[in-house]
Design an enzyme around this catalytic site. Sequence first.
Site, PDB file in Angstrom:
ATOM      1  CG  HIS A   1      -1.781   1.203   1.316  1.00  0.00           C
ATOM      2  ND1 HIS A   1      -2.748   1.470   0.383  1.00  0.00           N
ATOM      3  CD2 HIS A   1      -1.836   2.217   2.206  1.00  0.00           C
ATOM      4  CE1 HIS A   1      -3.374   2.589   0.698  1.00  0.00           C
ATOM      5  NE2 HIS A   1      -2.833   3.066   1.797  1.00  0.00           N
TER       6      HIS A   1
ATOM      7  CG  ASP B   1      -1.072   6.369   2.297  1.00  0.00           C
ATOM      8  OD1 ASP B   1      -2.146   5.828   1.983  1.00  0.00           O
ATOM      9  OD2 ASP B   1      -0.594   6.299   3.436  1.00  0.00           O
TER      10      ASP B   1
ATOM     11  CG  ASP C   1      -5.119   3.378   4.922  1.00  0.00           C
ATOM     12  OD1 ASP C   1      -5.467   3.104   6.079  1.00  0.00           O
ATOM     13  OD2 ASP C   1      -4.252   4.241   4.670  1.00  0.00           O
TER      14      ASP C   1
ATOM     15  CG  HIS D   1      -7.103   7.034   1.528  1.00  0.00           C
ATOM     16  ND1 HIS D   1      -6.804   6.074   0.589  1.00  0.00           N
ATOM     17  CD2 HIS D   1      -6.156   6.915   2.482  1.00  0.00           C
ATOM     18  CE1 HIS D   1      -5.736   5.403   0.963  1.00  0.00           C
ATOM     19  NE2 HIS D   1      -5.304   5.907   2.116  1.00  0.00           N
TER      20      HIS D   1
END
Length: 731
Positions: A260, A262, A372, A577
């Site tokens: 993951h 971001d 997430d 997000h």
Amino acid sequence: MLKPAVLKHRRTTLERVEKFISEIYFTDCNLRGRLFGASCPLASLSCFETSQRIPYEEAVRQEFRLVKVGDCFGSTWQTCWFKVDLSIPREWTGKEVHLLWESEGEGMIWRDGQPVQGLTREGEKTSYILTDNLKETDPHSLTLYVELACNGLFGAGKGSMIAPPDPDKKFSLQKAELVVFNRDVHELLVDFEILLDMAKLLGEENQRSFQALYTANRMVNLCDVANPSTFAAVHELACSVFGQKNGESQHVIHAMGHCHIDSAWLWPYDETIRKCARSWVTVIRLMEKNPEFTFVCSQAQQFEWVKNWYPGLYSTIQKFAKEGRFIPVGGTWVEMDGNLPSGESMVRQFLQGQRFFQQEFGKLCLEFWLPDTFGYSAQLPQVMNGCGIHRFLTQKLSWNLVNTFPHNTFVWEGIDGSQVLAHFPPADSYGLAGCVEEMLKTVKNNRDRGRVNHSAALFGFGDGGGGPTQKILDRLRRMKDTDGLPRVQMSTPDRLFTALEKEKAQLCTWVGELFLELHNGTYTTHGQIKKGNRECERLLHDVEVLSSFALAQKSSFQYPSAKLQHLWRLLLLNQFHDVLPGSCIQLVAEDAMRYYSGMNLPWPLREASRGPAPHILVVNTLPWKRTEVIPKAGPGGSKTLGANTNDFLVNIPFRKTVAHLLKPLEIIQPGGLRGSVTFSLQISEKSVLTQEVILDAACPHVRFQTQVRYACNLLWKLFPLLNTPIPVYVL
């Protein structure tokens, strides 16, 4: 003669095995201390520092200065390029040779002009394999470059991870040398680790716990760390435990590599581009050595970044994608916020994401991947179904502060009755390390035991990138089908959801929003980002509608498809997000606002207005009825008010039309509870008419406030004359 009895003491035996592989205790004589053999220093090490993120071709042309291990470099967000000259000793022929590199910051190794591996101490990647088996004919002297970003996996917070970045932070190099890597020692260390965890975590009531413990104890007895010839027999003992198979009823864990990243959070967008490259090139190296390894990866935006900045790496990713091993998932442009974007933006996330994956990889994603994000709107199942997606994966609701979410595998039903099959990996993480404890938690924490016998395990360092490691893969390989542990198989999202769909009839249904009981402040913080998002959503919608009418009116009009796609993708990126909710650092907020400001370009309106038109077309682009006043420029642009509505005549005593515009139309109040515009007309040399046109919320009519400043010796009679109206079409 009788032999003395061997005392049975569980705690003593556990500690004996622990110390035998400890990274802290007895490394001078235990197995861990034999992981690396001979070492030698680098032939030469030099450095070039820059405040810019520059390409390899430009970096290698710079002037480098000599440096040494122990030096400090750069400050936060700078980049240090190291030129590493190597000379491998001839006597290491037949050995596995590594470059050992330990530093702060995130590194990328370049070899022969191509990125080959990421380096990060936080992500347990501190060595690069120069050769698996050095041959006499192999080059023994070579030059590498290490591109070191002066930030960590989680940015560069001052004092804590989520604190603002420390602009004065320095980054040090602790180790840079050539070493012989003992692969057989590495394999034994993983054997001991799995057995030790089985002994500790299966519990004293479980016979497999004791079998694992005493097998490990026998391995310690047999292993002579100074005599590698004993290692094969020790490994065979471990395999005797791992080779004992599970029963058919054992829970199946679908393990998938994951990283993951971001798209922005504690670091800016530009650094994410390099994070993707560092992480994914490391994944490629692992795939080359581990043919069973599969890796899932979301966010079309990140794929596009790598395509543009690292085309060689991207081509290799496409090759492994065709083999079904590097698997695009999610179907959206980014992993967006699940509540704040408009419904149209939600659809555009899928439209742009799926379009990219179809064009670049020849297939659409079958599952929505959003592990997430801070909660999930009840409209999402409807949007997913409309985009051809009926599967959903997240784990974020495991962060709830008060109420534990009751399911891991369930049917999620939206506001219109649309349904998707949802799965929350029971280990409550998307960044597992592949340990026994995590696999046992995956079974124990599964709230749908008895209904389904399959679940996901996503392994690899995440959030700031990093991804899986060889050690994680080696751990999972030993748990593939070992009695006492769940059955762990390398898998894909499609295989997981196909297995779950077979049990769908037994699952519970959750209707409505998936609310996260955490991060509530993200609905208010960085309000300017939220305002910019909504304004740009409205602007792009209006531009598309007006451009369509312009095309219908004038066939020569060039519909701005490419420009609109570019602007939509910028907007969708800012809906990530950690950006739209405002949980990012100020540097990211500034990037977001810069993107918004660059979108305020009403160019299609200008294009559509060129040339004479027989009438004016007015479009209501909002879903409610509107009665705003629409201005129209007359011939020559701003010289007249024009359009034969709200014209003014004066009697002096003959009639005269007032048409000279003194002050052009100006918005006084842009909207909300009140919207108003004003303009001024020149009646004579000394007399001016000013009118404000006002529209109040919930008011059924438009109000006009008109003032005249006139010469005192004249009597003016002012009245508006409503002539032929402009044709108005409200859609």
